[in-house]
Scaffold this motif. Structure first.
Motif, PDB file in Angstrom:
ATOM      1  N   ILE A   5      43.634 110.349  43.607  1.00 29.96           N
ATOM      2  CA  ILE A   5      43.729 110.521  42.156  1.00 29.96           C
ATOM      3  C   ILE A   5      44.380 109.278  41.566  1.00 29.96           C
ATOM      4  O   ILE A   5      45.539 108.966  41.868  1.00 29.96           O
ATOM      5  CB  ILE A   5      44.541 111.787  41.822  1.00 29.96           C
ATOM      6  N   LEU A  31      48.006 115.868  35.246  1.00 28.36           N
ATOM      7  CA  LEU A  31      47.902 115.641  36.691  1.00 28.36           C
ATOM      8  C   LEU A  31      47.889 116.958  37.475  1.00 28.36           C
ATOM      9  O   LEU A  31      47.226 117.068  38.506  1.00 28.36           O
ATOM     10  CB  LEU A  31      49.072 114.749  37.152  1.00 28.36           C
ATOM     11  N   VAL A  52      48.004 110.573  45.316  1.00 30.36           N
ATOM     12  CA  VAL A  52      48.093 110.158  43.917  1.00 30.36           C
ATOM     13  C   VAL A  52      48.537 108.697  43.874  1.00 30.36           C
ATOM     14  O   VAL A  52      49.584 108.355  44.430  1.00 30.36           O
ATOM     15  CB  VAL A  52      49.100 111.035  43.132  1.00 30.36           C
ATOM     16  N   THR A  80      51.870 110.141  47.689  1.00 30.63           N
ATOM     17  CA  THR A  80      51.631 109.112  46.677  1.00 30.63           C
ATOM     18  C   THR A  80      51.456 107.744  47.332  1.00 30.63           C
ATOM     19  O   THR A  80      51.900 107.524  48.457  1.00 30.63           O
ATOM     20  CB  THR A  80      52.811 109.024  45.679  1.00 30.63           C
ATOM     21  N   GLY A 111      43.693 110.866  37.081  1.00 30.93           N
ATOM     22  CA  GLY A 111      44.783 111.759  36.677  1.00 30.93           C
ATOM     23  C   GLY A 111      44.726 112.167  35.225  1.00 30.93           C
ATOM     24  O   GLY A 111      45.398 113.119  34.822  1.00 30.93           O
TER      25      GLY A 111
END
Ligand code: UD1
Ligand code: CA
Length: 496
Positions: A5, A31, A52, A80, A111
């Motif tokens: 994302i 998100l 992410v 992340t 996102g």
């Protein structure tokens, strides 16, 4: 499937201190919408969760993820990758590369595109499908837009096969006329993706590493490019400004309203209600205009919600009537109860069946048993109230001494006269009656009348009388400009 994302962008046009992907739609960060869908796609897989790519506001986004995983364990799978400098979508995806499983295709999501459905993404993933372990096709989610301005355009050959994606800023006039756009959402074969991303160059109008440039590379490598589209246009809409956010909010709310109506709920106006969380309804629930539902709310069959009520994290039973302007938070309401208008139920209010809570009555952290009533102007806090109790108008449980909260116990069949203060901790025994105006500081025994009231007396009394003000006004008038105004009036009258 790997899911990445992209969420490192700034979202300048929001003009907000909050990173764009944390702006809320239907009470949830953008998100979170994307992650919920991503997690639902991955639910059968035990491996690494969605990745992410964070950059702008990375700390805030990480905090959000940490908090979200406390509430929903599935979020603890989310990881992340940091993109310290925003050098384009291709560069963003590059940051997630080390975390990708080369044996699985990679789905790229944004996102700030919150409403893509699971159905659409599953369709896209199927399109890219090959045999496990083999690189297969590239699948692009495209959309035909009346106004494609700002988007990357899908450039096709004469035979209709996709040739490349050209960004608006790099497009020729002829290319700008193309109405089929790149939504940005795509599935890519991961092994090939690794090679393509490393070959990206930032030699374009924006000096960025465009993810979209991998399409031409795929074509060159003979990888088939397949496209599909979402059922609804709102699925691919991104949020760049507050106005787009508000537009998407209304679209989303209307979708929720339609789902509720399909499930047997009547809405006075599907355009005038907001669900910020989940609302579960039994059949024949009626919801009037202007209601807001937050968190997890359930309304059982036959319940009617009057206009302009706010209900948060509450469980409401069957055939309950909640009248206009009631505010209900963290409460349980039993079957056939009647609440409001203008009632306030605060966290821990736990009402049994057929309880009546009327106007300007506040209930907090209190259990109220069946058939009890507090119909006017009362505060019931930290209390246990029995069945068939009547709490008169203006009654207050004095539960707080400035430091500690104390409990009030009111047993079954108690009658509390109006304007009574129950100074907690205190107990009112079964069947007791409290006279109006009582300040109860000691327990009241069962079945007796307890009263604390100054003895009524009558005295001879002359009420002060106001002085006649007329002469005073005249005197003042002569000395001030008012007289000048008055003078011509007189003259005018005289002329007539
Ligand atoms: C991108 C696409 C465009 C597509 C459009 C759809 C490219 C080059 N262009 O354009 O074809 O029509 O989306 O909305 O891919 N992001 C990062 N790091 C970056 C840059 C962006 O994480 O360095 C993230 C953003 O946070 C956002 C997403 O990538 O979630 C898209 O970025 P954005 O700047 O909106 O892309 P566009 O230029 O609009
Ligand atoms: Ca964008």
């Amino acid at each position: 499937m790997n899911i990445v994302i992209l969420a490192a962008g700034q979202g300048k046009r929001m003009k907000s201190a909050l990173p764009k992907v944390l702006q809320t739609l239907a009470g949830k960060p953008l998100l979170q919408h994307v992650l919920n869908t991503a997690l639902s796609l991955q639910e059968k897989q035990t491996k690494a969760g969605p990745i992410v790519v964070v950059g702008h506001g990375a700390a805030d986004v990480k905090t959000f993820l940490a908090n979200a995983s406390k509430v929903d364990v599935s979020f603890s799978k989310v990881t992340t990758a940091l993109q310290a400098e925003q050098k384009g979508t291709g560069h963003a995806l590059l940051q997630a590369l080390p975390k990708l499983d080369a044996q699985e295709p990679t789905l790229v999501l944004y996102g700030d595109v919150p409403l893509t459905s699971k159905k659409t993404l599953s369709k896209l993933a199927k399109l890219a499908d090959g045999v496990r372990g083999q690189d297969s096709a590239v699948a692009l989610l495209t959309q035909n837009l009346k106004d494609p301005t700002g988007y990357g355009r899908i450039v096709r050959d004469a035979d209709g096969s996709v040739k490349e994606i050209v960004e608006e800023k790099d497009a020729s006039l002829a290319q700008k006329a193309i109405q089929e756009i790149n939504t940005g959402i795509m599935v890519l074969p991961t092994n090939a993706l690794k090679k393509w991303l490393k070959a990206l160059r930032a030699s374009n109008a924006q000096g960025e590493y465009y993810l979209t440039d991998v399409i031409a590379m795929a074509v060159k490598d003979g990888v088939p490019i397949r496209t599909t589209q979402a059922d609804d246009e709102f699925e691919i809409i991104g949020v760049n400004s507050r106005s787009q956010l508000a537009t998407l909010e209304r679209v989303h709310q209307l979708t929720i309203a339609n789902q509720l109506m399909d499930a047997g709920v009547s809405l006075a106006d599907p355009a005038r209600m907001d669900v910020r969380g989940t609302l579960e309804c039994g059949t024949d629930v009626f919801i009037d205009v202007g209601c807001v539902f937050e968190g997890c709310v359930s309304l059982a069959a036959g319940t009617k919600i009057g206009p302009y009520c706010i209900i948060r994290n509450s469980v409401i039973g069957n055939e309950v009537a909640i009248h206009a302007f009631s505010h209900i938070d963290g409460a349980k309401v039993g079957n056939q109860s009647v609440i409001g208008p203008y009632a306030r139920l605060r966290p821990g209010a736990d009402l049994s069946n057929d309880v009546h809570i009327g106007n300007f009555v506040e209930v907090k952290n209190s259990k109220i048993a069946a058939n009890s009533k507090a119909n006017h102007l009362a505060y019931v806090g930290d209390s246990i109230v029995g069945s068939r109790v009547n709490i008169g108008a203006g009654t207050i449980t004095c539960n707080y001494d400035g430091v500690n909260k104390h409990q009030t116990i009111i047993e079954d069949d108690v009658f509390i006269g109006s304007d009574t203060q129950l100074v907690a901790p205190v107990r009112v025994g079964r069947g007791a009656t409290l006279g109006a105006g009582t300040t109860l500081t000691k327990d009241a025994p069962p079945n007796q009348l307890t009263i604390s009231r100054a003895k009524q007396i009558s005295l001879k009394w002359q009420r002060p009388v106001k002085q006649d003000k007329k002469p005073v006004v005249k005197k003042v008038a002569k000395k001030t400009a008012v007289s000048k105004k008055a003078a011509p009036k007189k003259t005018a009258k005289g002329k007539k």
